[in-house]
Motif scaffolding. Structure first.
Motif, PDB file in Angstrom:
ATOM      1  N   ASP A 119      15.594 -13.353  -5.727  1.00 25.73           N
ATOM      2  CA  ASP A 119      16.239 -12.715  -4.563  1.00 25.73           C
ATOM      3  C   ASP A 119      16.407 -11.209  -4.725  1.00 25.73           C
ATOM      4  O   ASP A 119      17.011 -10.568  -3.859  1.00 25.73           O
ATOM      5  CB  ASP A 119      17.619 -13.334  -4.275  1.00 25.73           C
ATOM      6  N   VAL A 120      15.931 -10.605  -5.826  1.00 26.42           N
ATOM      7  CA  VAL A 120      16.126  -9.166  -6.064  1.00 26.42           C
ATOM      8  C   VAL A 120      14.750  -8.503  -6.193  1.00 26.42           C
ATOM      9  O   VAL A 120      13.900  -8.974  -6.954  1.00 26.42           O
ATOM     10  CB  VAL A 120      16.971  -8.908  -7.326  1.00 26.42           C
ATOM     11  N   TRP A 121      14.556  -7.393  -5.450  1.00 29.40           N
ATOM     12  CA  TRP A 121      13.305  -6.647  -5.481  1.00 29.40           C
ATOM     13  C   TRP A 121      13.594  -5.155  -5.572  1.00 29.40           C
ATOM     14  O   TRP A 121      14.685  -4.688  -5.200  1.00 29.40           O
ATOM     15  CB  TRP A 121      12.478  -6.896  -4.214  1.00 29.40           C
ATOM     16  N   THR A 122      12.616  -4.425  -6.098  1.00 27.74           N
ATOM     17  CA  THR A 122      12.615  -2.967  -6.027  1.00 27.74           C
ATOM     18  C   THR A 122      11.551  -2.536  -5.023  1.00 27.74           C
ATOM     19  O   THR A 122      10.391  -2.968  -5.121  1.00 27.74           O
ATOM     20  CB  THR A 122      12.327  -2.346  -7.396  1.00 27.74           C
ATOM     21  N   VAL A 123      11.936  -1.714  -4.066  1.00 32.02           N
ATOM     22  CA  VAL A 123      11.026  -1.264  -3.004  1.00 32.02           C
ATOM     23  C   VAL A 123      10.886   0.248  -3.102  1.00 32.02           C
ATOM     24  O   VAL A 123      11.895   0.971  -3.095  1.00 32.02           O
ATOM     25  CB  VAL A 123      11.557  -1.670  -1.620  1.00 32.02           C
ATOM     26  N   GLN A 124       9.636   0.745  -3.186  1.00 32.23           N
ATOM     27  CA  GLN A 124       9.358   2.172  -3.314  1.00 32.23           C
ATOM     28  C   GLN A 124       8.423   2.623  -2.203  1.00 32.23           C
ATOM     29  O   GLN A 124       7.384   1.982  -1.941  1.00 32.23           O
ATOM     30  CB  GLN A 124       8.739   2.480  -4.676  1.00 32.23           C
ATOM     31  N   PHE A 125       8.766   3.741  -1.570  1.00 28.47           N
ATOM     32  CA  PHE A 125       7.951   4.342  -0.518  1.00 28.47           C
ATOM     33  C   PHE A 125       8.430   5.772  -0.298  1.00 28.47           C
ATOM     34  O   PHE A 125       9.621   6.066  -0.435  1.00 28.47           O
ATOM     35  CB  PHE A 125       8.048   3.531   0.779  1.00 28.47           C
ATOM     36  N   ASP A 126       7.494   6.662   0.015  1.00 28.33           N
ATOM     37  CA  ASP A 126       7.817   8.062   0.343  1.00 28.33           C
ATOM     38  C   ASP A 126       8.773   8.682  -0.670  1.00 28.33           C
ATOM     39  O   ASP A 126       9.797   9.298  -0.320  1.00 28.33           O
ATOM     40  CB  ASP A 126       8.430   8.161   1.751  1.00 28.33           C
ATOM     41  N   ASP A 127       8.499   8.510  -1.958  1.00 26.62           N
ATOM     42  CA  ASP A 127       9.337   9.072  -3.038  1.00 26.62           C
ATOM     43  C   ASP A 127      10.769   8.547  -3.022  1.00 26.62           C
ATOM     44  O   ASP A 127      11.684   9.189  -3.557  1.00 26.62           O
ATOM     45  CB  ASP A 127       9.353  10.610  -2.960  1.00 26.62           C
ATOM     46  N   ARG A 128      10.948   7.440  -2.367  1.00 29.52           N
ATOM     47  CA  ARG A 128      12.274   6.817  -2.356  1.00 29.52           C
ATOM     48  C   ARG A 128      12.184   5.437  -3.003  1.00 29.52           C
ATOM     49  O   ARG A 128      11.126   4.804  -3.004  1.00 29.52           O
ATOM     50  CB  ARG A 128      12.824   6.688  -0.932  1.00 29.52           C
ATOM     51  N   SER A 129      13.309   4.992  -3.536  1.00 32.64           N
ATOM     52  CA  SER A 129      13.350   3.685  -4.193  1.00 32.64           C
ATOM     53  C   SER A 129      14.641   2.986  -3.782  1.00 32.64           C
ATOM     54  O   SER A 129      15.736   3.584  -3.836  1.00 32.64           O
ATOM     55  CB  SER A 129      13.294   3.842  -5.712  1.00 32.64           C
ATOM     56  N   PHE A 130      14.492   1.735  -3.373  1.00 37.29           N
ATOM     57  CA  PHE A 130      15.632   0.929  -2.961  1.00 37.29           C
ATOM     58  C   PHE A 130      15.689  -0.322  -3.833  1.00 37.29           C
ATOM     59  O   PHE A 130      14.659  -0.890  -4.218  1.00 37.29           O
ATOM     60  CB  PHE A 130      15.519   0.509  -1.485  1.00 37.29           C
ATOM     61  N   LEU A 131      16.918  -0.746  -4.127  1.00 37.70           N
ATOM     62  CA  LEU A 131      17.149  -2.029  -4.772  1.00 37.70           C
ATOM     63  C   LEU A 131      17.569  -3.004  -3.684  1.00 37.70           C
ATOM     64  O   LEU A 131      18.561  -2.768  -2.971  1.00 37.70           O
ATOM     65  CB  LEU A 131      18.246  -1.915  -5.843  1.00 37.70           C
ATOM     66  N   MET A 132      16.813  -4.083  -3.502  1.00 37.50           N
ATOM     67  CA  MET A 132      16.958  -4.948  -2.334  1.00 37.50           C
ATOM     68  C   MET A 132      17.364  -6.356  -2.761  1.00 37.50           C
ATOM     69  O   MET A 132      16.833  -6.914  -3.709  1.00 37.50           O
ATOM     70  CB  MET A 132      15.631  -5.000  -1.567  1.00 37.50           C
TER      71      MET A 132
END
Length: 479
Positions: A119-132
């Motif tokens: 249920d936990v992912w790391t999402v990266q785009f446009d020099d940004r990183s989110f913990l989801m």
């Protein structure tokens, strides 16, 4: 002059090398410590982010699962909008085939998604990183099953990590520099302490056994100083033991000597009859015999202190030696109204006379301090290569302090020393000395009004029984 310069240069070289070694060791320690701290801090920060995501999901998840109609969902969407910050550091969105129940702006399709845990992912785009954090909400009423997502921006996390990393690097560099400078200074000072140590050693005397300083010393002298201080420790213990020995002897000899001197002075103060002189001489003889016993016992203890070992060892039956020792105490058993019970037996290799003396002292102590008319038991055991001889008797309870001092020289439980003419407080000390001379030990314990005092001896190695060996006791024997 050149030679002196070479010596100075060599000394500086040693100090420089030591400083470099200190710096290298400090760099290694700081590097490992800094890496561990950085890694732990990063793990903890990410853990806090996950806890925050979990807390937010627990806040909105039950509501999302409870709302199953479009009007309810619209109200739920308004709640999520109010919880979403304007800086886009936290995102909520709902992904479902039914457009009526969608919410929020999903991540771009070209975003790189890496699963970190269930249920936990790391999402990266446009020099940004989110913990989801993403979980499926089951369908309810007209609402289909949907994916509820809570994501937090990791930019603050990375910023904090960078600040921590820079701080650790700077602190480590300053620490290494400080260690190098201090190490060089310590090395410089540590290479010239010999004169101070010599002066300190020259001031030593039996009343002032101060230890040589063992801090900030070079490695070439630390071993010598530690060995010298160890010798001083042994010397001090020996001096304290000798002082206590002299004090104890003086204390115990003072009373009988005072009695002899006083009675002799009284006898010489005026003419006495032959009967009176005989009584005085008889009293003086008793005191002199007591003095003789004290001297003999102290000489024996002195031999034990010097590490003397028992000689003329023979294999004996311990129970047999106990019975022989008890035969000499028949009168004492009768006066105390006590009986002797011997339980068990073992064979040991001992000096028979010394063992009998130890057993006699233990039995005499039990008779003297035990309750009148109560039996005295001697329990003999052989376990794990150790022969145990324990003398048990009922007696008045003793304090912990008294139990701890039972084997001290000249110690008497009766502080008034009412029995000083028959007992000078060396009986149990001699038992301890005899046990030590045989490679054994002593013990003392009490429980529910029963005092148990005894000694241990090394047991004989297992061997086949012989025809001339005494059989072990299978039941209690009464003397």
């Amino acid at each position: 002059m050149p030679r002196r310069g070479n010596r100075v240069s060599r000394r500086r070289s040693i100090a420089t090398r030591l400083a470099a070694m200190f710096a290298l060791a400090a760099a290694l320690v700081f590097s490992v410590t800094g890496f561990v701290m950085y890694y732990v801090q990063c793990v903890e920060l990410e853990k806090r982010q996950l806890e925050e995501l979990e807390a937010r999901f627990q806040l909105i998840g039950p509501k999302a699962a409870h709302y199953g109609t479009q009007p309810q969902w619209e109200r739920f969407g308004a709640v999520l909008t109010g919880m979403t910050p304007e800086d886009d550091s936290l995102r909520y969105f709902v992904d479902t085939p039914d457009a009526r129940f969608r919410f929020g702006k999903p991540f771009p399709r070209d975003a790189v998604t890496v699963q970190r845990a269930p249920d936990v992912w790391t999402v990266q785009f446009d020099d940004r990183s989110f913990l989801m954090l993403k979980r499926i909400i089951p369908a309810l009423d007209e609402r289909p099953a949907l994916a509820l997502v809570v994501a937090v921006d990791q930019a603050p996390f990375y910023q904090t990590s960078r600040v921590l990393g820079v701080a650790l690097i700077v602190c480590s560099a300053l620490g290494v520099l400080a260690v190098a400078v201090l190490g060089w200074r310590i090395a410089k000072v540590g290479l010239a302490p010999i004169e101070a140590l010599s002066r300190h050693a020259g001031e030593l005397n039996p009343r002032k056994l101060e230890r040589l300083p063992d801090t900030d010393l070079p490695a070439e002298l630390s071993g010598l100083v530690l060995a010298f201080n160890g010798a001083l420790d042994k010397l001090e213990r020996a001096y304290v033991q000798l002082s206590a020995f002299n004090a104890d002897v003086a204390h115990e000899l003072r009373t009988p000597l005072g009695n002899v001197i006083g009675q002799t002075q009284v006898a010489l103060s005026r003419p006495r009859s032959a009967r009176e002189l005989e009584d005085i001489l008889q009293s003086n003889l008793e005191d002199l015999e007591r003095l003789g016993r004290i001297v003999v016992d102290m000489l024996f203890l002195a031999q034990s202190d010097r590490g003397a070992l028992a000689r003329d060892l023979v294999e004996v039956s311990v129970a047999h030696e106990v019975r022989r020792s008890a035969d000499f105490l028949d009168m004492l058993f009768e006066d105390a109204g006590a009986t002797l019970e011997i339980v068990g037996d073992a064979r040991a290799r001992v000096n028979a006379s010394l063992l009998q003396r130890a057993i006699t002292n233990l039995l005499g102590n039990a008779l003297q301090h035990g309750l009148h008319g109560r039996p005295v038991a001697v329990e003999i055991g052989d376990e794990a290569g150790v022969v145990t001889i324990a003398v048990r008797n009922e007696a008045d309870p003793l304090s912990t302090a008294q139990m701890d001092r039972l084997f001290d020289r000249f110690y008497r439980v009766d502080s008034a020393r009412a029995d000083s003419r028959q007992n000078h407080g060396l009986g149990l000390a001699i038992v301890k000395a005899i046990a030590t001379m045989h490679g054994g030990a002593v013990f003392a314990r009490q429980s529910r009004g029963v005092v148990c005092i005894g000694l241990t001896l090394p047991a004989l190695p297992p061997q086949a029984p012989t025809s001339d060996s005494l059989p072990p006791l299978t039941q209690a024997a009464t003397a």
